[in-house]
Scaffold this motif. Structure first.
Motif, PDB file in Angstrom:
ATOM      1  N   THR A  50      -2.015   0.522   4.832  1.00 50.11           N
ATOM      2  CA  THR A  50      -3.033   0.092   5.806  1.00 50.11           C
ATOM      3  C   THR A  50      -4.208  -0.523   5.052  1.00 50.11           C
ATOM      4  OG1 THR A  50      -4.002   2.319   5.750  1.00 50.11           O
ATOM      5  CG2 THR A  50      -2.486   1.829   7.561  1.00 50.11           C
ATOM      6  N   THR A  51      -4.964  -1.337   5.757  1.00 47.20           N
ATOM      7  CA  THR A  51      -6.236  -1.835   5.243  1.00 47.20           C
ATOM      8  C   THR A  51      -7.315  -1.008   5.905  1.00 47.20           C
ATOM      9  OG1 THR A  51      -5.394  -4.064   4.881  1.00 47.20           O
ATOM     10  CG2 THR A  51      -7.784  -3.835   5.159  1.00 47.20           C
ATOM     11  N   ASN A  52      -8.218  -0.454   5.087  1.00 43.95           N
ATOM     12  CA  ASN A  52      -9.243   0.445   5.613  1.00 43.95           C
ATOM     13  C   ASN A  52     -10.623   0.062   5.108  1.00 43.95           C
ATOM     14  OD1 ASN A  52      -6.597   2.256   5.284  1.00 43.95           O
ATOM     15  ND2 ASN A  52      -7.797   2.949   7.023  1.00 43.95           N
ATOM     16  N   GLN A  53     -11.583   0.146   6.012  1.00 44.73           N
ATOM     17  CA  GLN A  53     -12.980  -0.076   5.659  1.00 44.73           C
ATOM     18  C   GLN A  53     -13.665   1.232   5.291  1.00 44.73           C
ATOM     19  OE1 GLN A  53     -14.107  -3.261   5.398  1.00 44.73           O
ATOM     20  NE2 GLN A  53     -11.970  -3.679   5.879  1.00 44.73           N
ATOM     21  N   PRO A  56     -12.320   5.469   1.186  1.00 46.03           N
ATOM     22  CA  PRO A  56     -11.811   4.946  -0.081  1.00 46.03           C
ATOM     23  C   PRO A  56     -11.331   6.060  -1.004  1.00 46.03           C
ATOM     24  CG  PRO A  56     -14.189   5.009  -0.139  1.00 46.03           C
ATOM     25  CD  PRO A  56     -13.780   5.371   1.266  1.00 46.03           C
ATOM     26  N   HIS A  79     -11.067   0.784  -1.838  1.00 50.62           N
ATOM     27  CA  HIS A  79     -10.664   0.780  -0.436  1.00 50.62           C
ATOM     28  C   HIS A  79      -9.219   0.288  -0.314  1.00 50.62           C
ATOM     29  CE1 HIS A  79     -14.977   1.110   0.372  1.00 50.62           C
ATOM     30  NE2 HIS A  79     -14.600   1.619   1.525  1.00 50.62           N
ATOM     31  N   ALA A  80      -8.485   0.910   0.571  1.00 54.33           N
ATOM     32  CA  ALA A  80      -7.086   0.532   0.785  1.00 54.33           C
ATOM     33  C   ALA A  80      -6.995  -0.874   1.369  1.00 54.33           C
ATOM     34  CB  ALA A  80      -6.416   1.524   1.724  1.00 54.33           C
ATOM     35  N   ARG A  81      -6.066  -1.645   0.832  1.00 59.55           N
ATOM     36  CA  ARG A  81      -5.748  -2.960   1.375  1.00 59.55           C
ATOM     37  C   ARG A  81      -4.229  -3.022   1.513  1.00 59.55           C
ATOM     38  NH1 ARG A  81      -7.061  -6.440  -2.611  1.00 59.55           N
ATOM     39  NH2 ARG A  81      -4.970  -7.230  -2.873  1.00 59.55           N
ATOM     40  N   LYS A  82      -3.757  -3.223   2.717  1.00 59.79           N
ATOM     41  CA  LYS A  82      -2.322  -3.199   3.004  1.00 59.79           C
ATOM     42  C   LYS A  82      -1.541  -4.039   1.996  1.00 59.79           C
ATOM     43  CE  LYS A  82       0.963  -3.862   6.758  1.00 59.79           C
ATOM     44  NZ  LYS A  82       1.115  -4.196   8.178  1.00 59.79           N
ATOM     45  N   ALA A  84      -1.384  -3.544  -1.242  1.00 58.25           N
ATOM     46  CA  ALA A  84      -1.904  -3.442  -2.610  1.00 58.25           C
ATOM     47  C   ALA A  84      -1.290  -2.240  -3.323  1.00 58.25           C
ATOM     48  CB  ALA A  84      -3.429  -3.330  -2.594  1.00 58.25           C
ATOM     49  N   LYS A 105      -5.347   6.227   7.803  1.00 57.66           N
ATOM     50  CA  LYS A 105      -4.989   5.615   6.524  1.00 57.66           C
ATOM     51  C   LYS A 105      -3.618   6.149   6.115  1.00 57.66           C
ATOM     52  CE  LYS A 105      -6.636   5.576   1.737  1.00 57.66           C
ATOM     53  NZ  LYS A 105      -7.687   6.077   0.838  1.00 57.66           N
ATOM     54  N   SER A 107      -0.624   5.808   2.927  1.00 58.64           N
ATOM     55  CA  SER A 107      -0.241   5.285   1.613  1.00 58.64           C
ATOM     56  C   SER A 107       1.008   6.013   1.125  1.00 58.64           C
ATOM     57  CB  SER A 107      -1.380   5.440   0.600  1.00 58.64           C
ATOM     58  OG  SER A 107      -1.776   6.782   0.491  1.00 58.64           O
TER      59      SER A 107
END
Length: 139
Positions: A50-53, A56, A79-82, A84, A105, A107
């Motif tokens: 997921t991408t998360n704002q 982190p 921060h997570a970026r889908k 990555a 989130k 991962s």
């Protein structure tokens, strides 16, 4: 695994412990987190789904350099970026996940060891995954 070996310049093997070779971490909205810890494995690979704002990965790494008198601790956040991929030295990087607020989130955690260094306390998986009290202190 060959890619991890190339990146880390080590003879890398997937965790020989079936409960922890690959895990999915799910952090629900409203407080999903993971406490401050070091990993038992030397090489940790996180694939962010997921991408998360928010929420982190926070890390602390001990640093030293000849130009400085004293060592210091570097603090950072990722921060997570889908899609990555994050590779870190799990035994050397103190890390946690800041709690989620509104987002969820996800991962995937891949645990790797160097072939010559796969030790982990024998009760670790039973303690972490099943809540069983360790039967002894030394491994």
């Amino acid at each position: 695994m060959p890619l991890i070996s190339v990146i880390t310049h080590t003879d890398t093997v997937v965790s020989p412990y079936p409960a922890s070779d690959v895990n999915i971490k799910a952090y629900p909205p409203g407080g999903g987190t993971l406490g401050l810890h070091y990993d038992t494995n030397g090489i940790t690979v996180l694939l962010f789904l997921t991408t998360n704002q928010e929420a982190p990965l926070r890390y602390q790494v001990e640093r030293s350099h000849p130009s400085r008198k004293e060592p210091w601790v570097e603090h950072g956040k990722v921060h997570a970026r889908k899609g990555a991929l994050l590779i870190m030295q799990g035994r050397r990087v103190l890390h946690d996940c800041e709690p989620t607020l509104n987002e969820q989130k996800f991962s995937v955690v891949y645990n790797y060891y160097e072939r010559h260094d796969t030790y982990r306390h024998p009760d670790f998986d039973n303690f972490v995954y099943y809540g069983a009290r360790p039967s002894r202190l030394e491994g």
